[in-house]
Design a protein around this motif. Structure first.
Motif, PDB file in Angstrom:
ATOM      1  N   MET A  14       0.867  -1.168   0.000  1.00 36.82           N
ATOM      2  CA  MET A  14       0.000   0.000   0.000  1.00 36.82           C
ATOM      3  C   MET A  14       0.908   1.224   0.000  1.00 36.82           C
ATOM      4  O   MET A  14       1.564   1.497   1.016  1.00 36.82           O
ATOM      5  CB  MET A  14      -0.930   0.014   1.204  1.00 36.82           C
ATOM      6  CG  MET A  14      -1.929  -1.124   1.220  1.00 36.82           C
ATOM      7  SD  MET A  14      -3.163  -0.957   2.541  1.00 36.82           S
ATOM      8  CE  MET A  14      -4.157   0.402   1.892  1.00 36.82           C
ATOM      9  N   PRO A  15       1.001   1.942  -1.110  1.00 35.79           N
ATOM     10  CA  PRO A  15       1.870   3.130  -1.155  1.00 35.79           C
ATOM     11  C   PRO A  15       1.424   4.171  -0.137  1.00 35.79           C
ATOM     12  O   PRO A  15       0.266   4.197   0.304  1.00 35.79           O
ATOM     13  CB  PRO A  15       1.690   3.645  -2.589  1.00 35.79           C
ATOM     14  CG  PRO A  15       1.123   2.496  -3.358  1.00 35.79           C
ATOM     15  CD  PRO A  15       0.316   1.699  -2.378  1.00 35.79           C
ATOM     16  N   GLN A  16       2.366   5.038   0.234  1.00 40.29           N
ATOM     17  CA  GLN A  16       2.029   6.138   1.132  1.00 40.29           C
ATOM     18  C   GLN A  16       0.848   6.900   0.562  1.00 40.29           C
ATOM     19  O   GLN A  16       0.830   7.261  -0.610  1.00 40.29           O
ATOM     20  CB  GLN A  16       3.234   7.063   1.311  1.00 40.29           C
ATOM     21  CG  GLN A  16       4.290   6.527   2.241  1.00 40.29           C
ATOM     22  CD  GLN A  16       5.198   5.503   1.572  1.00 40.29           C
ATOM     23  OE1 GLN A  16       4.874   5.005   0.504  1.00 40.29           O
ATOM     24  NE2 GLN A  16       6.315   5.195   2.181  1.00 40.29           N
ATOM     25  N   ARG A  17      -0.127   7.114   1.408  1.00 43.78           N
ATOM     26  CA  ARG A  17      -1.391   7.682   0.947  1.00 43.78           C
ATOM     27  C   ARG A  17      -1.294   9.197   0.809  1.00 43.78           C
ATOM     28  O   ARG A  17      -0.853   9.883   1.717  1.00 43.78           O
ATOM     29  CB  ARG A  17      -2.497   7.321   1.939  1.00 43.78           C
ATOM     30  CG  ARG A  17      -3.863   7.841   1.571  1.00 43.78           C
ATOM     31  CD  ARG A  17      -4.895   7.296   2.525  1.00 43.78           C
ATOM     32  NE  ARG A  17      -6.201   7.862   2.286  1.00 43.78           N
ATOM     33  CZ  ARG A  17      -7.291   7.480   2.943  1.00 43.78           C
ATOM     34  NH1 ARG A  17      -7.217   6.524   3.836  1.00 43.78           N
ATOM     35  NH2 ARG A  17      -8.456   8.040   2.699  1.00 43.78           N
ATOM     36  N   HIS A  18      -1.724   9.700  -0.337  1.00 41.62           N
ATOM     37  CA  HIS A  18      -1.805  11.137  -0.564  1.00 41.62           C
ATOM     38  C   HIS A  18      -3.265  11.577  -0.594  1.00 41.62           C
ATOM     39  O   HIS A  18      -3.690  12.413   0.174  1.00 41.62           O
ATOM     40  CB  HIS A  18      -1.092  11.503  -1.861  1.00 41.62           C
ATOM     41  CG  HIS A  18       0.368  11.189  -1.834  1.00 41.62           C
ATOM     42  ND1 HIS A  18       1.273  11.933  -1.115  1.00 41.62           N
ATOM     43  CD2 HIS A  18       1.082  10.188  -2.415  1.00 41.62           C
ATOM     44  CE1 HIS A  18       2.489  11.423  -1.258  1.00 41.62           C
ATOM     45  NE2 HIS A  18       2.400  10.373  -2.045  1.00 41.62           N
ATOM     46  N   ARG A  19      -4.023  10.978  -1.480  1.00 41.71           N
ATOM     47  CA  ARG A  19      -5.445  11.307  -1.523  1.00 41.71           C
ATOM     48  C   ARG A  19      -6.275  10.037  -1.394  1.00 41.71           C
ATOM     49  O   ARG A  19      -6.921   9.800  -0.395  1.00 41.71           O
ATOM     50  CB  ARG A  19      -5.786  12.046  -2.816  1.00 41.71           C
ATOM     51  CG  ARG A  19      -7.255  12.455  -2.898  1.00 41.71           C
ATOM     52  CD  ARG A  19      -7.578  13.138  -4.212  1.00 41.71           C
ATOM     53  NE  ARG A  19      -8.992  13.455  -4.308  1.00 41.71           N
ATOM     54  CZ  ARG A  19      -9.579  13.895  -5.409  1.00 41.71           C
ATOM     55  NH1 ARG A  19      -8.864  14.073  -6.510  1.00 41.71           N
ATOM     56  NH2 ARG A  19     -10.863  14.169  -5.421  1.00 41.71           N
ATOM     57  N   ALA A  20      -6.238   9.204  -2.422  1.00 50.11           N
ATOM     58  CA  ALA A  20      -7.012   7.965  -2.400  1.00 50.11           C
ATOM     59  C   ALA A  20      -6.110   6.799  -1.975  1.00 50.11           C
ATOM     60  O   ALA A  20      -4.922   6.786  -2.281  1.00 50.11           O
ATOM     61  CB  ALA A  20      -7.603   7.691  -3.786  1.00 50.11           C
ATOM     62  N   PRO A  21      -6.650   5.815  -1.254  1.00 51.32           N
ATOM     63  CA  PRO A  21      -5.851   4.651  -0.886  1.00 51.32           C
ATOM     64  C   PRO A  21      -5.705   3.701  -2.076  1.00 51.32           C
ATOM     65  O   PRO A  21      -6.665   3.418  -2.786  1.00 51.32           O
ATOM     66  CB  PRO A  21      -6.666   4.004   0.237  1.00 51.32           C
ATOM     67  CG  PRO A  21      -8.067   4.442   0.000  1.00 51.32           C
ATOM     68  CD  PRO A  21      -7.989   5.793  -0.636  1.00 51.32           C
ATOM     69  N   ASP A  22      -4.491   3.221  -2.281  1.00 49.86           N
ATOM     70  CA  ASP A  22      -4.192   2.293  -3.368  1.00 49.86           C
ATOM     71  C   ASP A  22      -3.662   0.984  -2.797  1.00 49.86           C
ATOM     72  O   ASP A  22      -2.957   0.974  -1.778  1.00 49.86           O
ATOM     73  CB  ASP A  22      -3.138   2.866  -4.316  1.00 49.86           C
ATOM     74  CG  ASP A  22      -3.578   4.156  -4.972  1.00 49.86           C
ATOM     75  OD1 ASP A  22      -4.439   4.088  -5.859  1.00 49.86           O
ATOM     76  OD2 ASP A  22      -3.064   5.224  -4.584  1.00 49.86           O
ATOM     77  N   LEU A  23      -3.970  -0.097  -3.473  1.00 43.18           N
ATOM     78  CA  LEU A  23      -3.402  -1.404  -3.172  1.00 43.18           C
ATOM     79  C   LEU A  23      -2.722  -1.896  -4.440  1.00 43.18           C
ATOM     80  O   LEU A  23      -3.349  -1.964  -5.501  1.00 43.18           O
ATOM     81  CB  LEU A  23      -4.487  -2.391  -2.734  1.00 43.18           C
ATOM     82  CG  LEU A  23      -4.032  -3.811  -2.398  1.00 43.18           C
ATOM     83  CD1 LEU A  23      -3.069  -3.804  -1.212  1.00 43.18           C
ATOM     84  CD2 LEU A  23      -5.234  -4.702  -2.085  1.00 43.18           C
ATOM     85  N   VAL A  24      -1.439  -2.213  -4.339  1.00 44.81           N
ATOM     86  CA  VAL A  24      -0.644  -2.582  -5.510  1.00 44.81           C
ATOM     87  C   VAL A  24      -0.171  -4.023  -5.376  1.00 44.81           C
ATOM     88  O   VAL A  24       0.293  -4.439  -4.305  1.00 44.81           O
ATOM     89  CB  VAL A  24       0.575  -1.645  -5.659  1.00 44.81           C
ATOM     90  CG1 VAL A  24       1.460  -2.101  -6.819  1.00 44.81           C
ATOM     91  CG2 VAL A  24       0.127  -0.206  -5.867  1.00 44.81           C
ATOM     92  N   ARG A  25      -0.289  -4.780  -6.456  1.00 43.36           N
ATOM     93  CA  ARG A  25       0.272  -6.132  -6.524  1.00 43.36           C
ATOM     94  C   ARG A  25       1.154  -6.219  -7.762  1.00 43.36           C
ATOM     95  O   ARG A  25       0.702  -5.940  -8.874  1.00 43.36           O
ATOM     96  CB  ARG A  25      -0.823  -7.189  -6.577  1.00 43.36           C
ATOM     97  CG  ARG A  25      -0.311  -8.584  -6.939  1.00 43.36           C
ATOM     98  CD  ARG A  25      -1.332  -9.663  -6.630  1.00 43.36           C
ATOM     99  NE  ARG A  25      -1.481  -9.827  -5.189  1.00 43.36           N
ATOM    100  CZ  ARG A  25      -2.348 -10.674  -4.635  1.00 43.36           C
ATOM    101  NH1 ARG A  25      -3.173 -11.382  -5.385  1.00 43.36           N
ATOM    102  NH2 ARG A  25      -2.407 -10.782  -3.325  1.00 43.36           N
ATOM    103  N   ILE A  26       2.419  -6.608  -7.566  1.00 47.19           N
ATOM    104  CA  ILE A  26       3.380  -6.736  -8.655  1.00 47.19           C
ATOM    105  C   ILE A  26       3.795  -8.192  -8.774  1.00 47.19           C
ATOM    106  O   ILE A  26       4.237  -8.810  -7.795  1.00 47.19           O
ATOM    107  CB  ILE A  26       4.611  -5.850  -8.412  1.00 47.19           C
ATOM    108  CG1 ILE A  26       4.196  -4.372  -8.351  1.00 47.19           C
ATOM    109  CG2 ILE A  26       5.651  -6.064  -9.509  1.00 47.19           C
ATOM    110  CD1 ILE A  26       5.335  -3.435  -7.994  1.00 47.19           C
TER     111      ILE A  26
END
Length: 390
Positions: A14-26
């Motif tokens: 989960m990248p550092q949140r700026h506005r919206a929360p993101d969940l990333v899978r690589i």
């Protein structure tokens, strides 16, 4: 399909949140060639709402009521609907990468800005390493200490400084049991331990943010002090059961909210006083009206300390007198006395607080201890009385 000796590495973040929360899978190819299958099954409102899914700007968008979730892949991977899920299949070869980004935002707002999944991973690793590198602890088991501090940081809501007890609800205390509570709230009882840990490791900013959250949350009538609050200091945390969910490994009921919020637990006054005393002695930046708040809490405890309460174990079978609660009242009085002795200019009822401290001490020694060699209750009764209830 693919190479039977092939291998991939999957990284979630989960990248550092700026506005919206993101969940990333690589998904990164490590060896050979591997065919992967991905299934995304979105449900909102604790699984009770199946969203509408459509395509927009090359993304899959799931919407239901106030919630909207966007799914995209880098590079683009074909997706399709199947059994109320979003499915994809793709092949990864050694050295290749495929990333999926899941982004939530309020459904009435425009799509948030896109994040680059690969730069997000680099920045996240760099930031976490820098944060962990600030740890001043250099004793035994340092790796475990740093891991614990990272957990505290990950449980922190940056805008307010609140730290939740856990990010989950309704995990059973025992397999198939009914003691499944919602711990996604901030317990005052945790405040002293949290402040101690952060300050001892050198994380002054996080400690100040937690202290400031505590001050905002407990403001008001001391008689209305709660044992827990929401991340922003919310007071209303009604408990509901969600009968449409089967629970972890069949453990029901599944709950949201926590009814213990309405309980009287006298020990939290001791924890709050101890936290604020620790903040003062550790040199955290001064906050106006802190001592006034502490004085009001002590005035309330003069008479309230004799009441039965639900105690540390948050029993739901009626209030009782708990030794731990009385001991923590003593802690509150002791911290008030010590603070005033070290800072006489603050002003306060030093003699009265000393008297309260001594009175609580006498009662605990007379009624809260058992002479050596005397058995006051059966082992089963002792165990039952110390079991945490919520």
């Amino acid at each position: 399909m693919g190479d039977p000796e092939g291998a991939v590495r999957v990284t979630d973040l989960m990248p550092q949140r700026h506005r919206a929360p993101d969940l990333v899978r690589i998904v990164q190819g490590v060896r050979g060639e591997v065919t992967m299958r991905s299934t995304l099954r979105l449900r909102f409102d604790y699984g009770s709402v199946v969203p509408w899914v459509r395509r927009a700007d090359g993304h899959r968008v799931a919407v239901a009521g106030p919630d909207s979730v966007w799914l995209r892949s880098v590079p683009d991977v074909k997706t399709w609907g199947e059994n109320q899920s979003t499915v994809s299949e793709f092949t990864v070869r050694e050295g290749e990468r495929v990333a999926f980004v899941l982004t939530w935002h309020p459904s009435h707002e425009p799509r948030p800005r896109l994040v680059d999944p690969y730069s997000s991973l680099r920045h996240s690793v760099t930031d976490w390493r820098a944060w962990a590198g600030r740890c001043r602890y250099d004793g035994p088991h340092r790796d475990a200490v740093v891991r614990s501090l990272i957990t505290l940081k990950a449980l922190t809501y940056r805008p307010t400084g609140g730290i939740v007890a856990a990010p989950t609800t309704s995990l059973p205390e025992e397999p198939g049991g009914v003691r499944n509570w919602d711990y996604r709230f901030c317990w005052l009882r945790d405040s002293t331990l949290t402040l101690n840990a952060l300050l001892a490791a050198g994380y002054q900013d996080e400690a100040e943010a937690w202290r400031d959250w505590l001050l905002r949350a407990v403001a008001g009538d001391p008689a209305d002090l709660q044992i827990m609050y929401g991340l922003a200091g919310e007071r209303r945390l009604p408990e509901f059961e969600l009968p449409w969910l089967s629970g972890f490994d069949g453990a029901t009921p599944v709950r949201t909210g926590n009814g213990a919020v309405k309980q009287l637990q006298l020990d939290v006054y001791g924890e709050v006083m101890d936290s604020l005393a620790l903040a003062r002695s550790s040199g955290l930046s001064a906050q106006p009206d802190v001592w006034a708040l502490q004085s009001v809490l002590m005035d309330f405890l003069r008479t309230a300390w004799r009441q039965p309460d639900e105690g540390l174990w948050e029993v739901r079978g009626g209030r009782r007198h708990f030794v731990h609660s009385k001991v923590m009242v003593w802690v509150a009085a002791d911290r008030a006395v010590r603070t005033l002795e070290e800072n006489p200019g603050l002003g306060g009822d030093l003699d009265g607080w000393r008297e309260l401290r001594d009175e609580v001490h006498r009662e605990v020694c007379e009624k809260g201890t058992t002479p050596r060699g005397t058995r006051s209750r059966s082992r089963t009764a002792r165990v039952n009385s110390t079991r945490r209830c919520c």
